[in-house]
Design an enzyme around this catalytic site. Sequence first.
Site, mmCIF file in Angstrom:
data_model
loop_
_atom_site.group_PDB
_atom_site.id
_atom_site.type_symbol
_atom_site.label_atom_id
_atom_site.label_comp_id
_atom_site.label_asym_id
_atom_site.label_seq_id
_atom_site.Cartn_x
_atom_site.Cartn_y
_atom_site.Cartn_z
ATOM 1 N N ASP A 69 0.831 -1.208 0.000
ATOM 2 C CA ASP A 69 0.000 0.000 0.000
ATOM 3 C C ASP A 69 0.866 1.260 0.000
ATOM 4 O OD1 ASP A 69 -2.723 0.615 -0.329
ATOM 5 O OD2 ASP A 69 -2.807 1.466 1.670
ATOM 6 N N GLU A 116 -11.238 6.077 -2.398
ATOM 7 C CA GLU A 116 -11.241 6.511 -0.990
ATOM 8 C C GLU A 116 -12.393 5.867 -0.208
ATOM 9 O OE1 GLU A 116 -8.542 7.545 -0.355
ATOM 10 O OE2 GLU A 116 -8.158 9.667 -0.665
ATOM 11 N N GLU A 135 0.047 10.822 5.272
ATOM 12 C CA GLU A 135 -0.144 9.370 5.133
ATOM 13 C C GLU A 135 1.182 8.678 4.799
ATOM 14 O OE1 GLU A 135 -3.995 8.536 3.536
ATOM 15 O OE2 GLU A 135 -3.152 6.916 2.345
ATOM 16 N N GLU A 190 -9.615 -3.087 -6.092
ATOM 17 C CA GLU A 190 -9.575 -3.094 -4.619
ATOM 18 C C GLU A 190 -9.706 -4.530 -4.086
ATOM 19 O OE1 GLU A 190 -8.887 -0.736 -2.406
ATOM 20 O OE2 GLU A 190 -8.701 0.887 -3.849
HETATM 21 C C1 LIG Z 1 -5.328 0.140 -2.495
HETATM 22 C C2 LIG Z 1 -5.753 1.378 -1.787
HETATM 23 N N1 LIG Z 1 -6.975 1.891 -2.023
HETATM 24 C C3 LIG Z 1 -7.341 3.044 -1.389
HETATM 25 C C4 LIG Z 1 -6.534 3.686 -0.522
HETATM 26 C C5 LIG Z 1 -6.966 4.926 0.190
HETATM 27 N N2 LIG Z 1 -6.265 6.082 -0.219
HETATM 28 C C6 LIG Z 1 -5.274 3.127 -0.324
HETATM 29 N N3 LIG Z 1 -4.374 3.684 0.529
HETATM 30 N N4 LIG Z 1 -4.875 1.953 -0.950
#
Ligand SMILES: Cc1ncc(CN)c(N)n1
Length: 242
Positions: free
Chosen positions: A52, A146, A94, A226
């Site tokens: 991520d 999001e 983040e 996702e």
């Molecule tokens: C795969 C993924 N999808 C969504 C998000 C949210 N910004 C994230 N951090 N990573």
Amino acid sequence: MDGKPKAGVSMTNTWLRKHHLIYAGATRHPFILSIRDGTVDLSAFKRWLGQDYIFVRAFVPFVASVLIKAWKNSDHESGDIELVLSGVAALNDEIEWFKQEASKWGVELSGVVPEKTTRDYCRFLEDLMSPDVDYAVAMTAFWAIEAVYQESFAHCLEEGSKTPPELQEACQRWGNDGFGQYCSSLRNIADRELEKAASDGGPLVKVSEDMVTKAEVEFQRVLEYEVQFWNMSHGSPGRSAP
Ligand SMILES: Cc1ncc(CN)c(N)n1
């Protein structure tokens, strides 16, 4: 059904109903459920963290591209630019959070190799950065990306969840009410832009219809990516090889 929302029902509402199975697949994935019930495999959590981090680094230029589209397509009073700019600022925090979290879990971020799913998802973001992609389409994808995290992690914080204390901060990051408000604002912009396109009865009616169709396709593709991203993190059978 002709694909158009009924009067008074927003486009995103229509799509959330129409694609509720894949939406539930993305927001109630076994990986998220394992965090929520406290059975999560910590090596899976660390894999998610590293992958991520790579995704979020690629997400920053995507959000910056949405900012440029907001500047070109919205008026000052709409507040779109301020909202997207606040998203860029939040991503700065983040990225720092990922670095701290990685050091807490002993994950060496510089050594993380992107898996195929991560590479594909980042390429998808890159395609959406093109100036040829309409504001409505990019905003729909942005909101969906999001919203999946918001709904997923908020589920891990609901009453009765057994999320391990050491993972609660991660869940708070996306599951908090403020992030929920931010997602609602993104959704409102997407709906406003989609509504503009759908109600366009001028000579470019076909172009506007195509734009709405494209936004729906990208919405579905976000949900598919996702699910794949959670599959990869969870180590589900059948996940794509690196
Ligand atoms: C795969 C993924 N999808 C969504 C998000 C949210 N910004 C994230 N951090 N990573």
